[in-house]
Design a protein around this motif. Structure first.
Motif, PDB file in Angstrom:
ATOM      1  N   UNK A   1       0.786  -1.332  -0.030  1.00 38.26           N
ATOM      2  CA  UNK A   1      -0.131  -0.107   0.019  1.00 38.26           C
ATOM      3  C   UNK A   1       0.997   1.157   0.030  1.00 38.26           C
ATOM      4  N   UNK A   2       2.015   1.185   0.654  1.00 39.30           N
ATOM      5  CA  UNK A   2       2.911   2.470   0.692  1.00 39.30           C
ATOM      6  C   UNK A   2       3.458   2.632  -0.418  1.00 39.30           C
ATOM      7  N   UNK A   3       3.903   1.697  -1.445  1.00 35.68           N
ATOM      8  CA  UNK A   3       4.471   1.531  -2.736  1.00 35.68           C
ATOM      9  C   UNK A   3       3.405   2.344  -3.491  1.00 35.68           C
ATOM     10  N   UNK A   4       2.063   1.868  -3.535  1.00 36.88           N
ATOM     11  CA  UNK A   4       1.007   2.452  -4.329  1.00 36.88           C
ATOM     12  C   UNK A   4       0.877   3.991  -4.169  1.00 36.88           C
ATOM     13  N   UNK A   5       1.133   4.490  -2.760  1.00 41.62           N
ATOM     14  CA  UNK A   5       0.618   5.732  -2.497  1.00 41.62           C
ATOM     15  C   UNK A   5       1.672   6.635  -3.152  1.00 41.62           C
ATOM     16  N   UNK A   6       3.009   6.146  -3.137  1.00 45.55           N
ATOM     17  CA  UNK A   6       4.201   6.955  -3.413  1.00 45.55           C
ATOM     18  C   UNK A   6       4.069   7.107  -5.045  1.00 45.55           C
ATOM     19  N   UNK A   7       3.560   6.441  -5.630  1.00 46.92           N
ATOM     20  CA  UNK A   7       3.511   6.108  -7.248  1.00 46.92           C
ATOM     21  C   UNK A   7       2.179   7.164  -7.717  1.00 46.92           C
ATOM     22  N   UNK A   8       1.399   7.528  -6.887  1.00 51.88           N
ATOM     23  CA  UNK A   8       0.229   8.200  -7.205  1.00 51.88           C
ATOM     24  C   UNK A   8       0.398   9.633  -8.220  1.00 51.88           C
ATOM     25  N   UNK A   9       1.455  10.247  -7.699  1.00 55.14           N
ATOM     26  CA  UNK A   9       1.432  11.691  -8.568  1.00 55.14           C
ATOM     27  C   UNK A   9       1.846  11.454 -10.059  1.00 55.14           C
ATOM     28  N   UNK A  10       2.383  10.346 -10.476  1.00 47.72           N
ATOM     29  CA  UNK A  10       2.598   9.730 -11.899  1.00 47.72           C
ATOM     30  C   UNK A  10       1.239   9.833 -12.766  1.00 47.72           C
ATOM     31  N   UNK A  11       0.092   9.960 -12.099  1.00 44.62           N
ATOM     32  CA  UNK A  11      -1.032   9.902 -12.891  1.00 44.62           C
ATOM     33  C   UNK A  11      -2.150  10.544 -12.494  1.00 44.62           C
ATOM     34  N   UNK A  12      -1.862  11.334 -11.276  1.00 41.82           N
ATOM     35  CA  UNK A  12      -3.184  11.967 -10.780  1.00 41.82           C
ATOM     36  C   UNK A  12      -2.728  13.527 -10.124  1.00 41.82           C
TER      37      UNK A  12
ATOM     38  N   UNK B   1      -4.534  -5.230  -3.605  1.00 40.95           N
ATOM     39  CA  UNK B   1      -4.303  -3.819  -2.702  1.00 40.95           C
ATOM     40  C   UNK B   1      -4.716  -2.775  -3.714  1.00 40.95           C
ATOM     41  N   UNK B   2      -4.158  -2.721  -4.998  1.00 44.53           N
ATOM     42  CA  UNK B   2      -4.494  -1.671  -5.856  1.00 44.53           C
ATOM     43  C   UNK B   2      -5.834  -1.318  -6.133  1.00 44.53           C
ATOM     44  N   UNK B   3      -6.751  -2.373  -6.141  1.00 45.76           N
ATOM     45  CA  UNK B   3      -8.170  -2.462  -6.591  1.00 45.76           C
ATOM     46  C   UNK B   3      -8.823  -1.599  -5.124  1.00 45.76           C
ATOM     47  N   UNK B   4      -8.740  -2.375  -4.037  1.00 49.72           N
ATOM     48  CA  UNK B   4      -9.295  -2.175  -2.959  1.00 49.72           C
ATOM     49  C   UNK B   4      -8.892  -0.783  -2.114  1.00 49.72           C
ATOM     50  N   UNK B   5      -7.779  -0.221  -2.410  1.00 45.23           N
ATOM     51  CA  UNK B   5      -7.184   0.929  -1.398  1.00 45.23           C
ATOM     52  C   UNK B   5      -6.706   1.885  -2.561  1.00 45.23           C
ATOM     53  N   UNK B   6      -5.414   1.779  -2.994  1.00 43.13           N
ATOM     54  CA  UNK B   6      -4.833   2.941  -4.071  1.00 43.13           C
ATOM     55  C   UNK B   6      -4.265   2.185  -5.276  1.00 43.13           C
ATOM     56  N   UNK B   7      -4.677   2.677  -6.384  1.00 41.98           N
ATOM     57  CA  UNK B   7      -5.664   4.029  -6.593  1.00 41.98           C
ATOM     58  C   UNK B   7      -7.170   3.685  -6.947  1.00 41.98           C
TER      59      UNK B   7
END
Length: 628
Positions: free
Chosen positions: A374-385, A443-449
């Motif tokens: 989940x922490x990895x996913x949160x860190x990657x968000x600025x690439x697409x949002x 994890x990517x489905x249920x939480x981020x993004x």
């Protein structure tokens, strides 16, 4: 799983309190455009009409929450005091859902009054978000009326969203550091025996009419009731620290007394009724077709959850076509790992499942692994949002009493009052059977993004009425989450390697398989064993998870159809925008358009994307060409 067709309380899936999901199923009046593309101007609302609409929207929200749950709407049920508390609306914390026919009738009468008043507002007097609110409100009110064809209050025994689950969770959402919060939880628990009596009376009425849930689902609820203990309802002592020391023991004792005198006897009565009276007569056939009026009910639920008029056979065939394409992608990954073409996917999966590095041996290890993902996913968000989740999220294990019968994971939205974070719930029951190559996509489905990003942004849209911030169309909500699994691969590059990508495709195959098995059971007369075998043959789910999934589709008919329908539409809209805009297409802007109005019906989303594309096309045509 995440509530919120259709109306779903944000949950998709905290199973007990799903997102209220809704799609307008009947033919609606011609919608008002949000903008006039030629002028790129927003039409403003008539003040009196807008004020009237806000008043009606508030009454609608209150009508949904103040009395009791509306069955089969949302993800297992729409509204009621239990759901209100879970969402952070504390107006009804001292009440427990009233499941009596009289209460149900009062709610429906208020819904009918609202329908009449909403229809009296001329849509031409409203513009912008107000026009959209009117359109969505009309659709949701009509959906409630149409849902009566199912009569779910008389036969639903639900291991996912039933009252036994909701009641066991409700204490988590009370402000027990205040005298009022503690007193209201005691009051709610004190009404439990009455609520279970009403549930038994409703199911007895259904039994007399030949309507029941399938035996497998009834047995799963019995198993839950056996496991529930007083400790599952008693809050920890530290929750009362906000009270003066002299009041803490008294407050906790009042709650303990209500559990002992009302909750536990109610659970026992419910268990005895299910075991001795309902189970012996529960239906064996799992499909709605076997229920009186079941075919009409399933037709409504398809319209409600997918927002389309598609027939069961059409959706069944769509699932088979999608599976063929997805399995071809899986074959490419298997070939890259040394398997010869044509790839035997079952043999490849067997080889992957034999790898010790794909499994954790303890619940703690599995939970920690998911926290890191989940922490990895949160860190990657600025690439697409452009926007990040405005509310926090934590990762927790599903509680023991419901883990064995629960799905692999689900999302519980943050409470609207800000006191509770969003929760990514991970199933750590038998951790050694839960392949890590499946866990990343989940994890990517249920939480981020996925659900948390979309849902928390919607909750922060403070200019919208509560029902739009907290509810939405199933196909949008679940379509976005499924779209997020692919986005995590192609844009965010979050998957840790080929096996994780294989797991993502396995989960895509899982959602395509839902189109096949849901329609197979509820329309094409498949039995449970045939549906289970199909799911095992075409997905990467382990046996126990596959069984729980089938039993979920049985008790939540058509909800699982929304995922692929929604993902396909979001990708269609994106690809069309990319084609028309070329180098001017901006993925972050596209995501803003999709996320900035709440979980709207897919037809409305299509209009909003079209208007965004037209605005950019107009801007391009009026921009002077650069000199050579």
């Amino acid at each position: 799983m995440s509530a919120r067709p259709c109306v779903a309380f944000f949950a998709v899936l905290f199973p007990a309190f799903p997102l209220i999901v809704s799609c307008a199923t009947p033919q609606q009046p011609a919608p008002t455009r949000l903008t006039e593309p030629a002028q790129v101007a927003v039409r403003h609302s008539d003040t009196s009409a807008a004020d009237h609409l806000r008043e009606l929207s508030g009454r609608y929200w209150t009508a949904l929450l103040e009395t009791g749950q509306l069955p089969l709407l949302g993800e297992g049920g729409l509204g009621g005091p239990l759901a209100a508390t879970a969402m952070g609306d504390h107006r009804f914390d001292g009440r427990l859902d009233d499941l009596s026919p009289e209460a149900y009738t009062r709610t429906l009468q208020e819904i009918e009054r609202l329908r009449t008043e909403v229809d009296s507002i001329p849509s031409g007097l409203l513009g912008g978000e107000d026009a959209l609110t009117l359109e969505i409100l009309r659709g949701q009110l009509e959906d409630i009326k149409s849902s009566l064809v199912c009569g779910g209050e008389d036969w639903l025994v639900d291991q996912m969203n039933g009252v036994q689950v909701s009641l066991a969770q409700t204490g988590l959402f009370y402000r027990l550091g205040t005298a009022q919060g503690a007193a209201e939880l005691a009051s709610r628990y004190g009404q439990a025996s009455r609520m279970f009596d009403q549930q038994i009376a409703n199911l007895s009425r259904g039994l007399a009419a030949g309507k029941t849930s399938p035996k497998t689902n009834v047995q799963k609820v019995i198993d839950q009731l056996v496991k529930l203990r007083a400790d599952d309802f008693l809050p920890a002592e530290e929750r009362f620290k906000g009270l003066p020391a002299a009041q803490r023991d008294t407050a906790r004792e009042a709650i303990r007394k209500a559990v002992s005198e009302s909750v536990l006897p109610g659970l026992q009565k419910y268990r005895d009724f299910l075991q001795k009276q309902l189970l012996p007569k529960a239906r064996v056939d799992v499909g709605l077709w076997a229920q009186p009026g079941g075919e009409a009910c399933y037709a409504f639920l398809i319209r409600y959850h997918t927002g389309t008029q598609r027939k069961p056979q059409e959706l069944h065939e769509l699932g088979l076509r999608l599976l063929t394409a997805i399995e071809a992608e899986q074959g490419e990954i298997a070939a890259s790992q040394g398997f010869k073409l044509p790839v035997d996917l079952k043999a490849f999966r067997k080889s992957v499942d034999a790898r010790k590095d794909q499994f954790k041996q303890t619940a703690e290890e599995l939970l920690d692994w998911n926290k890191a993902t989940l922490l990895r996913a949160m860190a990657a968000l600025p690439q697409a949002f452009n926007r990040l989740p405005p509310r926090p999220i934590v990762t927790r294990a599903i509680e023991a009493y419901r883990a064995e019968t629960s799905t692999p994971a689900f999302y519980q939205p943050a409470s609207d009052d800000g006191t509770q974070p969003g929760v990514y719930y991970v199933n750590t029951f038998n951790p050694e059977t839960r392949a890590l190559y499946n866990e990343e996509a989940l994890c990517f489905h249920e939480a981020i993004p996925g659900h948390h990003l979309q849902g928390s942004i919607a909750q922060e849209l403070k200019g919208l009425p509560d029902f739009r911030r907290q509810t939405g169309e199933t196909a949008y909500i679940e379509g976005w989450a499924l779209y997020s699994e692919r986005l995590a691969d192609e844009t965010l590059h979050l998957y840790s390697g080929p096996l994780a990508r294989y797991g993502m495709l396995g989960y895509q195959a899982w959602r395509a398989s839902r189109l096949v098995v849901d329609t197979g059971m509820h329309s094409l007369h498949w039995d449970r064993a045939k549906a289970l075998q199909f799911l095992r043959d075409h997905t990467t789910l382990p046996p126990h998870e596959a069984e729980n999934e089938i039993d979920r589709y049985v008790i939540m008919p058509a909800q699982a159809l929304a995922y692929m329908v929604g993902e396909e539409e979001i990708f269609r809209l994106r690809h069309e925008a990319e084609r028309r805009l070329g180098t001017q297409f901006n993925l972050k802007e596209f995501h803003d358009v999709v996320l900035d109005h709440g979980a709207v019906p897919l037809a409305v989303l299509g209009r909003m994307v079209e208007e965004w594309v037209q605005r950019k096309e107009i801007a391009r045509s009026t921009t002077p060409a650069a000199k050579p």
